[in-house]
Scaffold this motif. Structure first.
Motif, short mmCIF file in Angstrom:
data_model
loop_
_atom_site.label_atom_id
_atom_site.label_comp_id
_atom_site.label_asym_id
_atom_site.label_seq_id
_atom_site.Cartn_x
_atom_site.Cartn_y
_atom_site.Cartn_z
N GLY A 135 0.80 -1.21 0.00
CA GLY A 135 0.00 0.00 0.00
C GLY A 135 0.84 1.26 0.00
O GLY A 135 2.03 1.24 0.33
N VAL A 136 0.21 2.36 -0.40
CA VAL A 136 0.85 3.67 -0.43
C VAL A 136 -0.09 4.68 0.20
O VAL A 136 -1.28 4.73 -0.13
N ILE A 137 0.44 5.48 1.11
CA ILE A 137 -0.31 6.57 1.72
C ILE A 137 0.44 7.87 1.43
O ILE A 137 1.64 7.97 1.69
N LEU A 138 -0.27 8.83 0.88
CA LEU A 138 0.32 10.14 0.60
C LEU A 138 -0.39 11.21 1.41
O LEU A 138 -1.62 11.26 1.46
N PHE A 139 0.41 12.08 2.03
CA PHE A 139 -0.11 13.28 2.66
C PHE A 139 0.17 14.46 1.74
O PHE A 139 1.12 14.43 0.94
N ILE A 140 -0.64 15.49 1.86
CA ILE A 140 -0.39 16.73 1.12
C ILE A 140 0.01 17.80 2.12
O ILE A 140 -0.80 18.23 2.95
N GLY A 141 1.27 18.19 2.07
CA GLY A 141 1.78 19.21 2.97
C GLY A 141 1.58 20.61 2.40
O GLY A 141 0.67 20.86 1.61
N THR A 160 2.47 21.13 9.39
CA THR A 160 3.69 20.69 10.04
C THR A 160 3.45 19.38 10.80
O THR A 160 4.32 18.49 10.83
N ALA A 161 2.28 19.25 11.40
CA ALA A 161 1.94 18.05 12.15
C ALA A 161 1.95 16.81 11.27
O ALA A 161 2.28 15.71 11.74
N LEU A 162 1.62 16.97 10.00
CA LEU A 162 1.60 15.83 9.09
C LEU A 162 2.99 15.23 8.91
O LEU A 162 3.13 14.02 8.69
N THR A 163 4.03 16.06 9.01
CA THR A 163 5.38 15.54 8.90
C THR A 163 5.68 14.58 10.05
O THR A 163 6.23 13.49 9.85
N GLY A 164 5.31 14.98 11.25
CA GLY A 164 5.51 14.10 12.40
C GLY A 164 4.70 12.83 12.29
O GLY A 164 5.19 11.73 12.62
N LEU A 165 3.47 12.94 11.82
CA LEU A 165 2.62 11.77 11.63
C LEU A 165 3.24 10.82 10.61
O LEU A 165 3.33 9.61 10.85
N MET A 166 3.69 11.36 9.49
CA MET A 166 4.31 10.54 8.46
C MET A 166 5.52 9.78 9.02
O MET A 166 5.63 8.56 8.82
N GLN A 167 6.39 10.48 9.70
CA GLN A 167 7.61 9.86 10.20
C GLN A 167 7.31 8.70 11.15
O GLN A 167 7.96 7.64 11.10
N ASN A 168 6.31 8.87 11.99
CA ASN A 168 5.97 7.82 12.94
C ASN A 168 5.26 6.64 12.28
O ASN A 168 5.48 5.48 12.66
N LEU A 169 4.43 6.92 11.28
CA LEU A 169 3.77 5.82 10.56
C LEU A 169 4.79 5.00 9.78
O LEU A 169 4.64 3.78 9.64
N VAL A 170 5.81 5.66 9.26
CA VAL A 170 6.87 4.95 8.53
C VAL A 170 7.50 3.88 9.43
O VAL A 170 7.77 2.76 9.00
N THR A 171 7.73 4.22 10.71
CA THR A 171 8.38 3.28 11.61
C THR A 171 7.50 2.05 11.88
O THR A 171 8.01 0.98 12.21
#
Length: 252
Positions: A135-141, A160-171
């Motif tokens: 799967g692929v999830i994309l956020f729009i910053g 800015t919060a989406l960046t933190g969310l992305m980084q944690n979901l990646v892990t």
């Protein structure tokens, strides 16, 4: 070589896909061979977008503020159309207001739509992607998440919060072959953008001077980047912020 950029056989869900950047992403993904699902609050807008896009396009009317119903929505979409391979969290709301004039209720509304709803939808889609191990999830910053700008404290905070969310979901998701990335559009020609600068010529001039390349971006510029990050060409790319900004983030 071009086959690695193909989305043939994939199903992409795009929130706010009826207009602006969302429509540009939907168009690019459709042209890359994907089945496209667009969701939004206004059925007339979705119907018009479906007609303009043509091809294998489906729409569902839904208000993402209704987070409790998101799991049921995803079940309904997958039952009617098929498994969601790509999620593009494009829908969002903007607020142009000085921080001192921004109420708690206004701030909360931006966070609810641009962060909490995005998390809820991503969680529901990711649960199924994790099971399928793909799967692929994309956020729009936004540029407001890359550097400070006046009168967008709520909006900029949400992006800015989406960046933190992305980084944690990646892990958490990478081991299941679910990739999470963020597209960061610069100043792209869209109804939201033109509304934001329409009554503010000084802001428009400041933006024009900030962009290194000539002119504003177009929705298809973001769409093409979304296709790349969703394709096998980007199979080893996760956790990145990809500016589509004509050099605005690095230009002085």
């Amino acid at each position: 070589m071009l086959t690695v950029f193909s989305l043939k056989g994939k199903t992409a869900l795009i929130t706010g896909g009826g207009t602006g950047i969302g429509f540009g992403i939907a168009k690019a993904m459709l042209e890359a061979g994907a089945r496209v699902i667009i969701i939004g609050r206004r059925e007339e807008t979705l119907q018009q977008a479906q007609q303009e896009l043509g091809g294998d396009v489906h729409y569902f009317v839904f208000d993402l503020a209704n987070t409790e119903s998101i799991p049921e929505l995803i079940d309904r979409i997958e039952s009617a159309v098929g498994p969601i391979d790509i999620l593009v969290n494009n829908a969002g709301v903007h607020l142009k207001k000085y921080a001192l004039d921004t109420s708690d209720a206004e701030f909360e509304k931006i966070i609810q739509t641009n962060v909490i709803s995005v998390f809820s939808l991503s969680r529901s889609c990711a649960a199924k992607m994790v099971e399928r191990k793909d799967g692929v999830i994309l956020f729009i910053g936004s540029m407001t998440g890359m550097f400070g700008m006046d009168r967008v404290s709520a909006y900029g905070t949400s992006k800015t919060a989406l960046t933190g969310l992305m980084q944690n979901l990646v892990t958490e998701f990478s081991k299941y072959n679910v990739r999470v990335n963020t597209l960061v559009p610069g100043w792209i020609e869209s109804p939201m953008f033109f509304k934001a600068i329409g009554d503010d010529p000084q802001r428009k001039e400041k933006i024009v001077n900030r962009i290194a390349m000539e002119g504003f971006g177009k929705p298809e510029d973001v769409g093409n980047a979304a296709v790349f990050l969703s394709s096998q060409a980007a199979r080893y790319i996760t956790g990145v912020l990809l500016p589509i900004d004509g050099g605005a983030t690095v230009n002085f």
